[in-house]
Scaffold this active site. Structure first.
Site, PDB file in Angstrom:
ATOM      1  N   ASP A  72      -3.347   5.710  -0.022  1.00  0.00           N
ATOM      2  CA  ASP A  72      -1.933   5.326  -0.044  1.00  0.00           C
ATOM      3  C   ASP A  72      -1.807   3.916   0.538  1.00  0.00           C
ATOM      4  OD1 ASP A  72       0.794   5.135   0.038  1.00  0.00           O
ATOM      5  OD2 ASP A  72       1.102   6.673   1.577  1.00  0.00           O
ATOM      6  N   MET A  73      -1.329   2.994  -0.283  1.00  0.00           N
ATOM      7  CA  MET A  73      -1.190   1.613   0.200  1.00  0.00           C
ATOM      8  C   MET A  73      -0.141   1.574   1.310  1.00  0.00           C
ATOM      9  SD  MET A  73      -3.412   0.509  -1.770  1.00  0.00           S
ATOM     10  CE  MET A  73      -3.457  -1.166  -1.188  1.00  0.00           C
ATOM     11  N   ARG A  96      14.302   2.233   5.971  1.00  0.00           N
ATOM     12  CA  ARG A  96      14.543   2.164   4.524  1.00  0.00           C
ATOM     13  C   ARG A  96      15.960   2.637   4.228  1.00  0.00           C
ATOM     14  NH1 ARG A  96      10.169   5.235   1.142  1.00  0.00           N
ATOM     15  NH2 ARG A  96       9.043   3.292   1.198  1.00  0.00           N
ATOM     16  N   ASP A 131       1.569   3.284  -5.764  1.00  0.00           N
ATOM     17  CA  ASP A 131       0.659   2.860  -4.686  1.00  0.00           C
ATOM     18  C   ASP A 131      -0.153   4.013  -4.108  1.00  0.00           C
ATOM     19  OD1 ASP A 131       2.599   4.188  -3.197  1.00  0.00           O
ATOM     20  OD2 ASP A 131       2.445   2.779  -1.526  1.00  0.00           O
ATOM     21  N   GLU A 132      -0.335   5.077  -4.881  1.00  0.00           N
ATOM     22  CA  GLU A 132      -1.076   6.242  -4.377  1.00  0.00           C
ATOM     23  C   GLU A 132      -2.032   6.764  -5.439  1.00  0.00           C
ATOM     24  OE1 GLU A 132       1.622   9.093  -1.597  1.00  0.00           O
ATOM     25  OE2 GLU A 132       2.177   8.905  -3.692  1.00  0.00           O
TER      26      GLU A 132
END
Ligand code: DCP
Length: 532
Positions: free
Chosen positions: A12-13, A62, A121-122
């Site tokens: 995961d980034m 977020r 991104d995963e």
């Protein structure tokens, strides 16, 4: 209850979009960065969608808007997602391109493993075959060689339930686990072997893309995801199956894969429970009563078991453009729907064309979906062209037909979301493949020729265009090189004959031995295309 013999990793980034911005603007590295959504509002800026860890640590969250975020952190460095070319809606192509860089590394790093793209991104990776190979090759040797390397795994954590304690000492816990478990028990040792592999993979991602990531390593996708989230950023966490109940006991139900939405909320409410540990204590009969179709899955999941395989997937299965019109921005006129649908069609076609060039596939179906405050409708249509006007006209006709009885002149019922989604990708037909390849080869040839113009006089006319050659498919390249070597050999032989008094007339032989270079290449290309 089996299936805990797999070794699954989740990559995961870390704060992905924020990292993309930081790589683009290195002056932002180490600073609190927030990526804001572009918005059609007057300020042009919507809520936060990604945050660097520096910003997260300062309390920015977020979803906050500009005002809220700057109230928490006045030094926040804002970045705004740009608008799409054809629409006043955010365009995340920059992040998609960055994601592709990461997936290029993921797909090529290990040989013979399955990589599944889980999101932008995963990725899940099934390391089972690689780990088992290493284990069975030389278990004792591996352990002996590994011991001095234990300290090098300095971003690896063990999830045993104490790893989130205040006095947690990563290195001490890892050492204890290694001596007390890995040396005796292959289930633990397999996790350790995988963690060395994943450590190397993360370093390769950093090296090739400059992006940092975290990882989780366990026996299935669900546990790998839970493990990954425990220590972020720039860390990796091992969760051996033997310890999974220690973790699941306190895990909120909503943190588990597939239980974050409505299903998880319903279970919490109906059973009046909050954690996976509590779910594991619910008798199977009760689960069957409240959730008959998912009882088995819930029973197994709450105990850390999952059979969900890592699927070979590196391409998205659909490409969609969508726009929400919340609250007062809902569309109420046909003209407005036309305007947005036309923009969405242009945007979709742009992405479909890029996808066709990169992935050599063509979507064959398109789904128009639209939401009204009280319902959601969709219509699936065949997709025969990537022409935006054609797509717009077809989908607009479908929209008007679906709401025929409710449209009055230019006014239509309130529309809160419009989506165009293309899917069911097919490989291009043989004819198209040949056409695309020929066009590509010809284009590259002309480009090279153009670039070489000023220097041609310095070049040996016998030289091949090596740059061009490198771009040819491997089999053609080999044939062209082979042909060239034959030519060279013939020339050498001819030269020797000239020097020998009994040689035949060199002029005649020369013409036969030196076919023009381009003819040789195009002959080979023709053969290649015929073969395909
Ligand atoms: N994203 C988005 N809108 C959201 C959530 C995420 O556009 N509501 C984008 C921005 C994120 C990226 O997707 O950078 C990946 O989402 P993640 O949930 O993995 O979050 P991050 O990578 O930003 O942070 P973390 O390090 O916690 O994974």
């Amino acid at each position: 209850m089996t299936c805990n013999d797999k070794v699954i990793c989740l990559i995961d980034m870390d704060c992905f979009f924020a990292q993309v911005e930081q790589r683009e603007k290195p002056e932002l590295l180490g600073l609190p960065v927030a990526v804001f959504q572009a918005s059609a509002s007057r300020s042009g800026v919507g809520g936060i969608i990604a945050l660097s860890y520096e910003a997260k640590n300062l309390g920015v969250r977020r979803g906050m808007n500009q005002q809220e975020a700057f109230a928490v952190c006045k030094d926040l460095k804002p970045c705004v997602v740009p608008f799409a070319e054809h629409l006043r809606k955010p365009d995340i192509q920059k992040y998609r391109n960055a994601s592709k860089e990461v997936f290029d590394v993921l797909q090529n790093f290990f040989k013979g493993v399955v990589v599944e793209k889980a999101s932008i991104d995963e990725a899940f990776i099934d390391l089972t075959p690689l780990v088992d190979k290493k284990l069975h090759e030389d278990r004792t040797g591996y352990l002996e060689r590994f011991e001095p390397r234990l300290g090098a795994l300095d971003s690896t954590h063990l999830a045993d339930g104490t790893d989130l304690d205040e006095n947690y000492d990563r290195a001490v816990l890892m050492k204890k686990w290694y001596h007390e478990y890995c040396k005796m028990d292959n289930d633990h040792l397999r996790m350790l072997i995988a963690s060395e592999m994943v450590d190397a993979l993360r370093k390769a991602i950093l090296d090739k893309t400059k992006f940092q990531c975290s990882a989780g390593i366990s026996t299935n996708k669900m546990l790998a995801k839970l493990a990954c989230a425990r220590h972020k950023p720039r860390q990796q966490t091992i969760l051996p199956h033997a310890f999974c109940m220690k973790i699941l006991d306190d895990t909120p139900i909503g943190d588990v894969r597939y239980l974050g939405g409505l299903t998880g909320a319903n279970i919490r409410e109906v059973l009046n429970i909050q954690t996976m540990g509590e779910l594991a204590a619910v008798p199977f009969a009760t689960l069957e009563e409240v959730c008959p179709d998912k009882a088995n899955w819930l029973y197994r999941t709450s105990r850390g078991f999952s059979d969900e395989p890592v699927k070979l997937r590196h391409l998205v299965s659909s490409i969609a453009t969508s726009k929400q019109f919340a609250g007062r921005s809902a569309l109420v006129s046909v003209a407005k729907v036309r305007e947005w649908l036309s923009g969405l069609a242009k945007e979709l076609c742009k992405r479909l064309n890029e996808d066709r060039t990169t992935n050599r596939r063509t979507a064959t179906k398109i789904v128009l979906s639209f939401s009204q405050p009280d319902r959601h409708s969709s219509k699936t249509l065949p997709l025969n062209t990537y022409d935006p006007t054609n797509i717009f006209e077809t989908t607009m006709a479908a929209f008007e037909s679906a709401l025929r009885s409710e449209i009055r002149g230019d006014s239509c019922p309130s529309i809160t979301c419009l989506t165009l989604s293309a899917s069911h990708f097919a490989l291009p037909s043989l004819h198209e493949q040949q056409k695309t390849m020929s066009e590509w080869v010809e284009k590259r040839r002309l480009e090279r020729q153009e670039r070489m113009m000023p220097t041609t006089s310095n070049r040996n006319p016998d030289d091949l265009d090596w740059e061009f050659l490198q771009e040819l498919p491997e089999d053609i390249r080999a044939e062209v090189l082979h042909e060239r070597n034959l030519e060279k050999a013939k020339k050498l032989k001819m030269k020797a004959n000239v020097e020998e008094p009994k040689a035949k007339a060199p002029e005649k032989r020369k013409r036969k031995a030196e076919p023009p270079k381009k003819e040789v290449i195009s002959k080979k290309l023709d053969t290649f295309f015929k073969k395909r």
